[in-house]
Every structure is written in structure tokens, then in C-alpha cells.
Write a protein that holds these residues in place. Structure first.
Motif, mmCIF file in Angstrom:
data_model
loop_
_atom_site.group_PDB
_atom_site.id
_atom_site.type_symbol
_atom_site.label_atom_id
_atom_site.label_comp_id
_atom_site.label_asym_id
_atom_site.label_seq_id
_atom_site.Cartn_x
_atom_site.Cartn_y
_atom_site.Cartn_z
ATOM 1 N N ILE A 95 -6.092 -2.789 3.929
ATOM 2 C CA ILE A 95 -6.068 -1.425 3.400
ATOM 3 C C ILE A 95 -6.043 -0.407 4.542
ATOM 4 O O ILE A 95 -5.237 0.522 4.547
ATOM 5 C CB ILE A 95 -7.261 -1.188 2.454
ATOM 6 C CG1 ILE A 95 -7.089 -2.037 1.182
ATOM 7 C CG2 ILE A 95 -7.409 0.288 2.103
ATOM 8 C CD1 ILE A 95 -8.325 -2.116 0.309
ATOM 9 N N VAL A 96 -6.917 -0.582 5.527
ATOM 10 C CA VAL A 96 -7.002 0.361 6.643
ATOM 11 C C VAL A 96 -5.700 0.375 7.448
ATOM 12 O O VAL A 96 -5.152 1.440 7.752
ATOM 13 C CB VAL A 96 -8.208 0.028 7.552
ATOM 14 C CG1 VAL A 96 -8.179 0.843 8.832
ATOM 15 C CG2 VAL A 96 -9.514 0.247 6.800
ATOM 16 N N VAL A 97 -5.195 -0.809 7.783
ATOM 17 C CA VAL A 97 -3.956 -0.893 8.575
ATOM 18 C C VAL A 97 -2.774 -0.333 7.785
ATOM 19 O O VAL A 97 -1.938 0.382 8.348
ATOM 20 C CB VAL A 97 -3.705 -2.345 9.037
ATOM 21 C CG1 VAL A 97 -2.305 -2.512 9.597
ATOM 22 C CG2 VAL A 97 -4.741 -2.752 10.063
ATOM 23 N N SER A 98 -2.719 -0.611 6.492
ATOM 24 C CA SER A 98 -1.624 -0.079 5.668
ATOM 25 C C SER A 98 -1.653 1.438 5.631
ATOM 26 O O SER A 98 -0.599 2.089 5.738
ATOM 27 C CB SER A 98 -1.714 -0.631 4.242
ATOM 28 O OG SER A 98 -1.522 -2.022 4.242
ATOM 29 N N ILE A 99 -2.837 1.998 5.499
ATOM 30 C CA ILE A 99 -2.947 3.456 5.500
ATOM 31 C C ILE A 99 -2.459 4.014 6.832
ATOM 32 O O ILE A 99 -1.670 4.964 6.875
ATOM 33 C CB ILE A 99 -4.398 3.894 5.207
ATOM 34 C CG1 ILE A 99 -4.738 3.610 3.744
ATOM 35 C CG2 ILE A 99 -4.601 5.370 5.532
ATOM 36 C CD1 ILE A 99 -6.201 3.775 3.400
ATOM 37 N N LEU A 100 -2.912 3.419 7.933
ATOM 38 C CA LEU A 100 -2.503 3.910 9.258
ATOM 39 C C LEU A 100 -1.000 3.783 9.490
ATOM 40 O O LEU A 100 -0.376 4.668 10.078
ATOM 41 C CB LEU A 100 -3.266 3.164 10.353
ATOM 42 C CG LEU A 100 -4.757 3.469 10.450
ATOM 43 C CD1 LEU A 100 -5.425 2.544 11.461
ATOM 44 C CD2 LEU A 100 -5.007 4.920 10.786
ATOM 45 N N LEU A 101 -0.420 2.689 9.020
ATOM 46 C CA LEU A 101 1.009 2.455 9.262
ATOM 47 C C LEU A 101 1.920 3.254 8.343
ATOM 48 O O LEU A 101 3.110 3.401 8.626
ATOM 49 C CB LEU A 101 1.334 0.967 9.136
ATOM 50 C CG LEU A 101 0.763 0.061 10.220
ATOM 51 C CD1 LEU A 101 1.133 -1.395 9.945
ATOM 52 C CD2 LEU A 101 1.244 0.486 11.596
ATOM 53 N N PHE A 102 1.376 3.752 7.229
ATOM 54 C CA PHE A 102 2.214 4.480 6.290
ATOM 55 C C PHE A 102 1.812 5.942 6.129
ATOM 56 O O PHE A 102 2.221 6.598 5.178
ATOM 57 C CB PHE A 102 2.237 3.761 4.929
ATOM 58 C CG PHE A 102 3.010 2.482 4.978
ATOM 59 C CD1 PHE A 102 4.381 2.476 4.849
ATOM 60 C CD2 PHE A 102 2.367 1.275 5.205
ATOM 61 C CE1 PHE A 102 5.111 1.295 4.923
ATOM 62 C CE2 PHE A 102 3.083 0.085 5.290
ATOM 63 C CZ PHE A 102 4.454 0.103 5.135
ATOM 64 N N LEU A 103 1.022 6.456 7.067
ATOM 65 C CA LEU A 103 0.758 7.891 7.107
ATOM 66 C C LEU A 103 2.076 8.618 7.349
ATOM 67 O O LEU A 103 3.009 8.050 7.924
ATOM 68 C CB LEU A 103 -0.219 8.214 8.239
ATOM 69 C CG LEU A 103 -1.680 7.846 8.027
ATOM 70 C CD1 LEU A 103 -2.456 8.026 9.322
ATOM 71 C CD2 LEU A 103 -2.295 8.687 6.927
ATOM 72 N N PRO A 104 2.180 9.882 6.933
ATOM 73 C CA PRO A 104 3.430 10.615 7.169
ATOM 74 C C PRO A 104 3.849 10.634 8.642
ATOM 75 O O PRO A 104 5.037 10.484 8.949
ATOM 76 C CB PRO A 104 3.108 12.028 6.658
ATOM 77 C CG PRO A 104 2.060 11.813 5.620
ATOM 78 C CD PRO A 104 1.237 10.648 6.107
ATOM 79 N N VAL A 105 2.879 10.786 9.553
ATOM 80 C CA VAL A 105 3.225 10.805 10.978
ATOM 81 C C VAL A 105 3.761 9.442 11.423
ATOM 82 O O VAL A 105 4.664 9.370 12.264
ATOM 83 C CB VAL A 105 2.013 11.255 11.831
ATOM 84 C CG1 VAL A 105 0.899 10.226 11.804
ATOM 85 C CG2 VAL A 105 2.442 11.536 13.254
#
Length: 118
Positions: A95-105
Motif C-alpha cells: 500500500i505504501v509503495v503503491s501510493i508513493l509510486l502513483f502520486l501525481p509527481v
């Protein structure tokens, strides 16, 4: 050359360190028992995939993003076979890695690959 977004840098370095550390930690397993040779080979290949995904992330290659997710998914399966704690820990990590990798930036970083590598 533009700098890498912080979320990408964090995940990429994490994958490279985990992959390299695990690889070096398990290298001697090849010499212990021939019964575990194929299992050790599989573990080492997974460690190499972690390193490769980290490098691909740093090179703004979108396949690195998906390889990272697939790597964690494989660890969710492995964790489920070992213990409930490992299973849950890897789900949280996914979950954490997915959020980081799919942030708009992060998404913009992968879309603007040509600009980043100049």
C-alpha cells in the motif's frame, strides 16, 4: 538533468538496498546444501529483481514501477505461507509503495522521461 522526485528516490533506494543486502546475505547459501540449491537460486533471482526495479525507477522507466509492485506481490504470497505477521506487513508495504509510486509527481516523472534524461 532534473532531479528525481523524493517518493521515487525513496522507493528506488529502498529496493536497491534491500535487494543488494539480501543478495549478499544469502550468497553463502549456495555452498551449504545442494538440496536447497534451486530454492536459493529463486531467492537470489528475486533479490536481483529488486535491484533491477530500483535501477529502472531511477531511470524513469515505467516498467520499474510495475516490477516493484510485482516484487512486493510475490512477497505477499511468500509471507502468507510463512506467517500472518509477514503477510500483513507486506500488504502494508504494498500500500505504501503503491501510493508513493502513483502520486501525481511520480506519474509525471514517468511521463516526462525524455525531459528528465536530458
Amino acid at each position: 538533468m532534473k532531479s528525481h522526485p523524493l517518493p521515487i528516490l525513496i522507493v528506488a533506494i529502498l529496493f536497491i538496498i534491500v535487494g543488494l543486502g539480501g543478495f549478499l546475505n544469502h550468497i553463502m547459501d549456495f555452498f551449504e546444501s545442494s538440496e536447497k540449491f534451486y530454492m536459493t537460486l529463486l531467492v537470489q533471482l528475486l533479490r536481483i529483481l529488486a535491484i533491477v526495479s530500483g535501477i529502472l525507477l531511477l531511470r524513469a522507466n515505467n516498467s520499474g514501477r510495475w516490477l516493484s509492485i510485482a516484487w512486493i506481490l510475490s512477497h505477499i504470497i511468500i509471507g502468507a505461507l510463512n506467517s500472518t505477521f509477514q503477510f500483513i506487513a507486506h500488504i502494508v508495504l504494498l500500500i505504501v509503495v503503491s501510493i508513493l509510486l502513483f502520486l501525481p509527481v511520480s506519474s509525471a516523472y514517468f511521463q516526462n522521461k525524455k525531459q528528465i534524461l536530458k
